[in-house]
Design an enzyme around this catalytic site. Structure first.
Site, PDB file in Angstrom:
ATOM      1  N   GLY A   1      40.427  -0.188 -11.351  1.00 40.63           N
ATOM      2  CA  GLY A   1      39.418   0.801 -11.002  1.00 40.63           C
ATOM      3  C   GLY A   1      38.562   0.395  -9.821  1.00 40.63           C
ATOM      4  N   SER A  27      41.277   2.468 -14.882  1.00 38.51           N
ATOM      5  CA  SER A  27      41.973   1.194 -15.042  1.00 38.51           C
ATOM      6  C   SER A  27      42.871   1.220 -16.273  1.00 38.51           C
ATOM      7  CB  SER A  27      40.973   0.041 -15.189  1.00 38.51           C
ATOM      8  OG  SER A  27      40.268  -0.189 -13.989  1.00 38.51           O
ATOM      9  N   ALA A  28      44.009   0.527 -16.178  1.00 39.42           N
ATOM     10  CA  ALA A  28      44.962   0.489 -17.289  1.00 39.42           C
ATOM     11  C   ALA A  28      44.383  -0.196 -18.517  1.00 39.42           C
ATOM     12  CB  ALA A  28      46.236  -0.224 -16.854  1.00 39.42           C
ATOM     13  N   HIS A  29      43.597  -1.249 -18.305  1.00 39.46           N
ATOM     14  CA  HIS A  29      43.163  -2.049 -19.453  1.00 39.46           C
ATOM     15  C   HIS A  29      42.094  -1.365 -20.293  1.00 39.46           C
ATOM     16  CE1 HIS A  29      39.225  -3.777 -17.975  1.00 39.46           C
ATOM     17  NE2 HIS A  29      39.719  -3.327 -16.834  1.00 39.46           N
ATOM     18  N   THR A  66      53.207  -5.491  -2.404  1.00 39.99           N
ATOM     19  CA  THR A  66      54.329  -5.425  -3.344  1.00 39.99           C
ATOM     20  C   THR A  66      53.881  -4.841  -4.674  1.00 39.99           C
ATOM     21  OG1 THR A  66      55.309  -7.381  -2.315  1.00 39.99           O
ATOM     22  CG2 THR A  66      56.103  -6.775  -4.516  1.00 39.99           C
ATOM     23  N   CYS A  86      31.452  -6.177 -15.627  1.00 42.14           N
ATOM     24  CA  CYS A  86      31.483  -6.604 -14.223  1.00 42.14           C
ATOM     25  C   CYS A  86      30.153  -7.185 -13.780  1.00 42.14           C
ATOM     26  CB  CYS A  86      31.866  -5.435 -13.335  1.00 42.14           C
ATOM     27  SG  CYS A  86      33.543  -4.836 -13.619  1.00 42.14           S
TER      28      CYS A  86
END
Length: 392
Positions: free
Chosen positions: A80, A199-201, A237, A326
């Site tokens: 994010g 965010s994925a988490h 990548t 954060c």
């Protein structure tokens, strides 16, 4: 040999879901299975690269379905924070407006890039008044869908209407939906947003993977330059294994998400709030029980510092938060609580409980078996005159 947390202080009670969710079993299975394949670099043209690329596109389709977007509008990022920084890079040297309770990754990136940053005030529950946006000539307005500390859900459809109703000026709308995804229905078409990040988490996926939704036809400037990955929109990548995990998490949320499941959590959240206010003297609730995510509760305890409460609870095997993960280690009071309560003492004494989907009544009982004594002990060491400002 390093021991796991569970082997040291088992059993633990994890009530810091807003900081990160535990990895879903289906996500772990999908990632392990992918690791056992001979996947190449997704940018390569050989069979191994094509296989990796097909996994990524499958995940892209699942994420798009989750938020009612087109796959071509989904960009994979490292999280994010990168997604939010990318939006501010897109509007570099332009005037922007943010809610005063945005995540630090929005606040700091806007300050570093925008030509002008104005802050939209919020009420005592953390809500932005959509009327504040009418007739203001900003290039971008960013208002999070749900606040990470309070759980407050913003009136985003009304804010979008104010942004897009201006005939003489185009104002684009971004929302950080990191906390909202999987807790409430998120539909970019219904919300009418131009950009969305998460965010994925925070949905049971892996750390280090994120999403940026960019509506077709709106301005965009890449943050990371180099290769032509993500159709030239994000160089680097591809994190194939992480993206596979994100896709599995998005698919699980699509298949299994239920208002009824989270409504049960909301009832437990409400019970926890009621018991705290009744059983812990000089406590106050900062979260709203209306227009709020079902799992977040922010409370303050006069005369007891939030970080001290957090550490005492941790010693009892209970993990909670004091605000944005954060901002952990920052000695400044929470900017979110300051914006809503305007009181540094309230901000410093706040604790955030964020409950997972499998929360049980016994978990609430366990918290309340130790919390009153912890707060009483800390209040006994405080020089603050209890009851002078707030409390019950």
């Amino acid at each position: 040999m390093q021991q796991s947390i569970s082997s040291i202080t088992s059993p633990r009670l994890y009530l810091d879901n807003a900081a990160t969710e535990k990895l879903l079993p289906v996500v772990q299975d999908a990632m392990i299975a992918a690791m056992q394949e001979d996947l190449g670099n997704a940018a390569a043209l050989h069979a191994e690269g094509c296989c990796a690329r097909s996994y990524i596109e499958d995940a892209r389709a699942k994420v798009a379905r989750l938020i009612h977007a087109q796959p071509s509008e989904i960009i994979f990022t490292s999280g994010g924070t990168e997604s939010n920084n990318t939006i501010m890079e897109t509007f570099r040297s332009q005037p922007v407006a943010l809610s005063s309770i945005e995540h630090p990754s929005i606040l700091e990136s806007a300050k570093a890039r925008a030509s002008q940053v104005d802050f939209l005030p919020v009420d005592s529950l953390g809500r932005v008044d959509p009327k504040l946006i009418a007739y203001k000539k900003y290039s971008l307005i960013s208002v999070m869908l749900a606040n990470n500390e309070l759980g407050t859900i913003e009136p985003l459809e009304e804010i979008a209407a104010s942004c897009h109703a201006q005939a003489d000026h185009i104002t684009f709308l971004h929302t950080d939906a990191t906390q909202a995804i999987s807790k409430i229905k998120v539909d970019v078409q219904a919300l009418d947003v131009d950009y969305l990040s998460f965010s994925a988490h925070k949905i049971g996926g892996p750390l280090g993977v994120g999403v940026l939704y960019v509506r077709q036809g709106v301005p965009f400037r890449p943050l990371l330059l180099g290769g032509h990955q993500e159709c030239g929109r994000r160089a680097g990548t591809s994190n194939t294994i992480g993206i596979i995990g994100l896709g599995a998490a998005a698919d699980w949320c699509w298949q299994e998400w239920s208002c009824k499941q989270w409504s049960k959590v909301a009832l437990l959240r409400d019970e926890l709030c009621e018991r705290i206010l009744n059983e812990v003297p000089y406590s106050s609730c900062n979260s709203s029980m209306q227009n709020c995510l079902p799992n977040i509760l922010n409370v303050s305890f006069q005369g007891a510092e939030g970080e001290s409460i957090q550490l005492y609870l941790d010693a009892e095997g209970i993990a909670v938060g004091t605000g944005s993960a954060c901002a952990a280690g920052d000695l400044q009071p929470s900017h979110v609580i300051m914006a809503t309560q305007h009181d540094a003492e309230v901000a410093h004494s706040s604790i955030r409980f964020s409950l997972p989907l499998d929360t049980k009544k016994s978990d609430i009982d366990r918290v309340m078996s130790v919390l009153p004594q912890i707060v009483k002990k800390l209040q006994g060491m405080s020089t603050i005159k209890l009851g002078a400002k707030h409390g019950n």
